[in-house]
Scaffold this motif. Structure first.
Motif, PDB file in Angstrom:
ATOM      1  N   GLY A   1       4.328  -1.267  -2.404  1.00  0.00           N
ATOM      2  CA  GLY A   1       4.323  -0.749  -3.767  1.00  0.00           C
ATOM      3  C   GLY A   1       3.003  -0.172  -4.235  1.00  0.00           C
ATOM      4  O   GLY A   1       2.868   0.158  -5.416  1.00  0.00           O
ATOM      5  N   TYR A   2       2.028  -0.043  -3.351  1.00  0.00           N
ATOM      6  CA  TYR A   2       0.740   0.538  -3.735  1.00  0.00           C
ATOM      7  C   TYR A   2       0.849   2.055  -3.805  1.00  0.00           C
ATOM      8  O   TYR A   2       1.579   2.684  -3.041  1.00  0.00           O
ATOM      9  CB  TYR A   2      -0.365   0.149  -2.751  1.00  0.00           C
ATOM     10  CG  TYR A   2      -0.663  -1.327  -2.699  1.00  0.00           C
ATOM     11  CD1 TYR A   2      -1.144  -1.989  -3.818  1.00  0.00           C
ATOM     12  CD2 TYR A   2      -0.464  -2.053  -1.533  1.00  0.00           C
ATOM     13  CE1 TYR A   2      -1.422  -3.348  -3.784  1.00  0.00           C
ATOM     14  CE2 TYR A   2      -0.736  -3.408  -1.482  1.00  0.00           C
ATOM     15  CZ  TYR A   2      -1.210  -4.043  -2.611  1.00  0.00           C
ATOM     16  OH  TYR A   2      -1.485  -5.377  -2.573  1.00  0.00           O
ATOM     17  N   ARG A   3       0.076   2.623  -4.723  1.00  0.00           N
ATOM     18  CA  ARG A   3       0.035   4.075  -4.843  1.00  0.00           C
ATOM     19  C   ARG A   3      -1.202   4.652  -4.158  1.00  0.00           C
ATOM     20  O   ARG A   3      -1.247   5.856  -3.899  1.00  0.00           O
ATOM     21  CB  ARG A   3       0.055   4.494  -6.304  1.00  0.00           C
ATOM     22  CG  ARG A   3       1.350   4.172  -6.979  1.00  0.00           C
ATOM     23  CD  ARG A   3       1.307   4.589  -8.431  1.00  0.00           C
ATOM     24  NE  ARG A   3       2.541   4.249  -9.078  1.00  0.00           N
ATOM     25  CZ  ARG A   3       3.443   5.143  -9.439  1.00  0.00           C
ATOM     26  NH1 ARG A   3       3.224   6.412  -9.231  1.00  0.00           N
ATOM     27  NH2 ARG A   3       4.547   4.765 -10.034  1.00  0.00           N
ATOM     28  N   ASP A   4      -2.184   3.846  -3.897  1.00  0.00           N
ATOM     29  CA  ASP A   4      -3.419   4.282  -3.254  1.00  0.00           C
ATOM     30  C   ASP A   4      -3.658   3.429  -2.013  1.00  0.00           C
ATOM     31  O   ASP A   4      -3.286   2.256  -1.961  1.00  0.00           O
ATOM     32  CB  ASP A   4      -4.617   4.126  -4.196  1.00  0.00           C
ATOM     33  CG  ASP A   4      -4.513   5.030  -5.413  1.00  0.00           C
ATOM     34  OD1 ASP A   4      -4.015   6.164  -5.264  1.00  0.00           O
ATOM     35  OD2 ASP A   4      -4.944   4.594  -6.507  1.00  0.00           O
ATOM     36  N   SER A   5      -4.325   4.038  -1.029  1.00  0.00           N
ATOM     37  CA  SER A   5      -4.695   3.320   0.196  1.00  0.00           C
ATOM     38  C   SER A   5      -6.176   3.513   0.443  1.00  0.00           C
ATOM     39  O   SER A   5      -6.719   4.591   0.176  1.00  0.00           O
ATOM     40  CB  SER A   5      -3.918   3.853   1.394  1.00  0.00           C
ATOM     41  OG  SER A   5      -2.538   3.669   1.221  1.00  0.00           O
ATOM     42  N   THR A   6      -6.808   2.478   0.955  1.00  0.00           N
ATOM     43  CA  THR A   6      -8.213   2.566   1.327  1.00  0.00           C
ATOM     44  C   THR A   6      -8.311   2.325   2.817  1.00  0.00           C
ATOM     45  O   THR A   6      -7.802   1.331   3.335  1.00  0.00           O
ATOM     46  CB  THR A   6      -9.045   1.518   0.568  1.00  0.00           C
ATOM     47  OG1 THR A   6      -8.872   1.725  -0.834  1.00  0.00           O
ATOM     48  CG2 THR A   6     -10.509   1.627   0.934  1.00  0.00           C
TER      49      THR A   6
ATOM     50  N   THR B   1      -1.020   2.749   7.777  1.00  0.00           N
ATOM     51  CA  THR B   1      -1.587   2.152   6.568  1.00  0.00           C
ATOM     52  C   THR B   1      -0.832   2.649   5.338  1.00  0.00           C
ATOM     53  O   THR B   1      -0.499   1.867   4.445  1.00  0.00           O
ATOM     54  CB  THR B   1      -3.091   2.484   6.454  1.00  0.00           C
ATOM     55  OG1 THR B   1      -3.765   1.977   7.603  1.00  0.00           O
ATOM     56  CG2 THR B   1      -3.696   1.886   5.195  1.00  0.00           C
ATOM     57  N   TRP B   2      -0.548   3.949   5.305  1.00  0.00           N
ATOM     58  CA  TRP B   2       0.197   4.505   4.180  1.00  0.00           C
ATOM     59  C   TRP B   2       1.589   3.882   4.096  1.00  0.00           C
ATOM     60  O   TRP B   2       2.036   3.516   3.009  1.00  0.00           O
ATOM     61  CB  TRP B   2       0.326   6.014   4.317  1.00  0.00           C
ATOM     62  CG  TRP B   2      -0.940   6.775   4.075  1.00  0.00           C
ATOM     63  CD1 TRP B   2      -2.092   6.305   3.546  1.00  0.00           C
ATOM     64  CD2 TRP B   2      -1.153   8.150   4.364  1.00  0.00           C
ATOM     65  NE1 TRP B   2      -3.030   7.296   3.494  1.00  0.00           N
ATOM     66  CE2 TRP B   2      -2.480   8.451   3.988  1.00  0.00           C
ATOM     67  CE3 TRP B   2      -0.380   9.156   4.906  1.00  0.00           C
ATOM     68  CZ2 TRP B   2      -3.024   9.714   4.129  1.00  0.00           C
ATOM     69  CZ3 TRP B   2      -0.929  10.420   5.047  1.00  0.00           C
ATOM     70  CH2 TRP B   2      -2.230  10.690   4.658  1.00  0.00           C
ATOM     71  N   ILE B   3       2.270   3.788   5.229  1.00  0.00           N
ATOM     72  CA  ILE B   3       3.625   3.223   5.242  1.00  0.00           C
ATOM     73  C   ILE B   3       3.605   1.788   4.732  1.00  0.00           C
ATOM     74  O   ILE B   3       4.431   1.396   3.901  1.00  0.00           O
ATOM     75  CB  ILE B   3       4.235   3.315   6.653  1.00  0.00           C
ATOM     76  CG1 ILE B   3       4.560   4.772   7.000  1.00  0.00           C
ATOM     77  CG2 ILE B   3       5.489   2.458   6.771  1.00  0.00           C
ATOM     78  CD1 ILE B   3       4.989   4.994   8.436  1.00  0.00           C
ATOM     79  N   GLN B   4       2.655   0.993   5.214  1.00  0.00           N
ATOM     80  CA  GLN B   4       2.562  -0.403   4.783  1.00  0.00           C
ATOM     81  C   GLN B   4       2.279  -0.503   3.283  1.00  0.00           C
ATOM     82  O   GLN B   4       2.884  -1.297   2.582  1.00  0.00           O
ATOM     83  CB  GLN B   4       1.472  -1.128   5.586  1.00  0.00           C
ATOM     84  CG  GLN B   4       1.380  -2.604   5.308  1.00  0.00           C
ATOM     85  CD  GLN B   4       2.642  -3.349   5.710  1.00  0.00           C
ATOM     86  OE1 GLN B   4       3.311  -3.000   6.669  1.00  0.00           O
ATOM     87  NE2 GLN B   4       2.973  -4.367   4.938  1.00  0.00           N
ATOM     88  N   ASP B   5       1.344   0.338   2.803  1.00  0.00           N
ATOM     89  CA  ASP B   5       1.007   0.311   1.374  1.00  0.00           C
ATOM     90  C   ASP B   5       2.178   0.786   0.516  1.00  0.00           C
ATOM     91  O   ASP B   5       2.416   0.251  -0.571  1.00  0.00           O
ATOM     92  CB  ASP B   5      -0.233   1.154   1.101  1.00  0.00           C
ATOM     93  CG  ASP B   5      -1.506   0.480   1.615  1.00  0.00           C
ATOM     94  OD1 ASP B   5      -1.435  -0.696   2.024  1.00  0.00           O
ATOM     95  OD2 ASP B   5      -2.563   1.138   1.598  1.00  0.00           O
ATOM     96  N   ILE B   6       2.920   1.784   0.984  1.00  0.00           N
ATOM     97  CA  ILE B   6       4.086   2.263   0.240  1.00  0.00           C
ATOM     98  C   ILE B   6       5.148   1.166   0.159  1.00  0.00           C
ATOM     99  O   ILE B   6       5.744   0.938  -0.900  1.00  0.00           O
ATOM    100  CB  ILE B   6       4.660   3.543   0.890  1.00  0.00           C
ATOM    101  CG1 ILE B   6       3.698   4.719   0.682  1.00  0.00           C
ATOM    102  CG2 ILE B   6       6.032   3.881   0.320  1.00  0.00           C
ATOM    103  CD1 ILE B   6       4.024   5.946   1.511  1.00  0.00           C
ATOM    104  N   LYS B   7       5.367   0.461   1.268  1.00  0.00           N
ATOM    105  CA  LYS B   7       6.357  -0.620   1.274  1.00  0.00           C
ATOM    106  C   LYS B   7       5.983  -1.742   0.307  1.00  0.00           C
ATOM    107  O   LYS B   7       6.841  -2.388  -0.274  1.00  0.00           O
ATOM    108  CB  LYS B   7       6.506  -1.189   2.684  1.00  0.00           C
ATOM    109  CG  LYS B   7       7.296  -0.308   3.615  1.00  0.00           C
ATOM    110  CD  LYS B   7       7.414  -0.952   4.981  1.00  0.00           C
ATOM    111  CE  LYS B   7       8.245  -0.099   5.917  1.00  0.00           C
ATOM    112  NZ  LYS B   7       8.362  -0.707   7.255  1.00  0.00           N
TER     113      LYS B   7
END
Length: 98
Positions: free
Chosen positions: A45-50, A37-43
């Motif tokens: 451009g998100y700084r936060d993940s839920t 989830t973190w990897i996908q959100d980083i790709k």
């Protein structure tokens, strides 16, 4: 390339830190889900993940590994003395049905 950051040693550090802070057991599948989830959100451009997970407590996760060291001997079995026991009138139903 965020997937290059999450090497095995960093994954284990993340698992230990999350377990210590949450007091929940984080299995490999949970850790993979968190990191993916973190990897996908980083790709994206998100700084936060839920992320919402149902994690077992650490104390519950290790319950199968408890080794009880208490008294493991079976109690001594003895036959009770029934010689002084007699039926009292009125305590037993009559045996004749006529």
């Amino acid at each position: 390339m965020p997937e290059q950051v999450f090497i095995l040693s960093i994954r284990e550090d993340i698992r230990l830190n999350l377990q210590n802070k949450s007091l929940c057991a984080i299995k490999d599948s949970h850790l993979n889900q968190i990191i993916n989830t973190w990897i996908q959100d980083i790709k994206e451009g998100y700084r936060d993940s839920t992320l919402t997970l149902q994690l077992p407590l650490l104390i519950e996760a290790g319950i199968d590994q408890i080794n009880e060291q208490g008294n493991q001997e079976n109690p001594t079995i003895f036959n009770p003395d029934l010689s002084d026991i007699e039926p009292v009138f009125g305590m037993l139903p009559p045996l004749n049905f006529s």
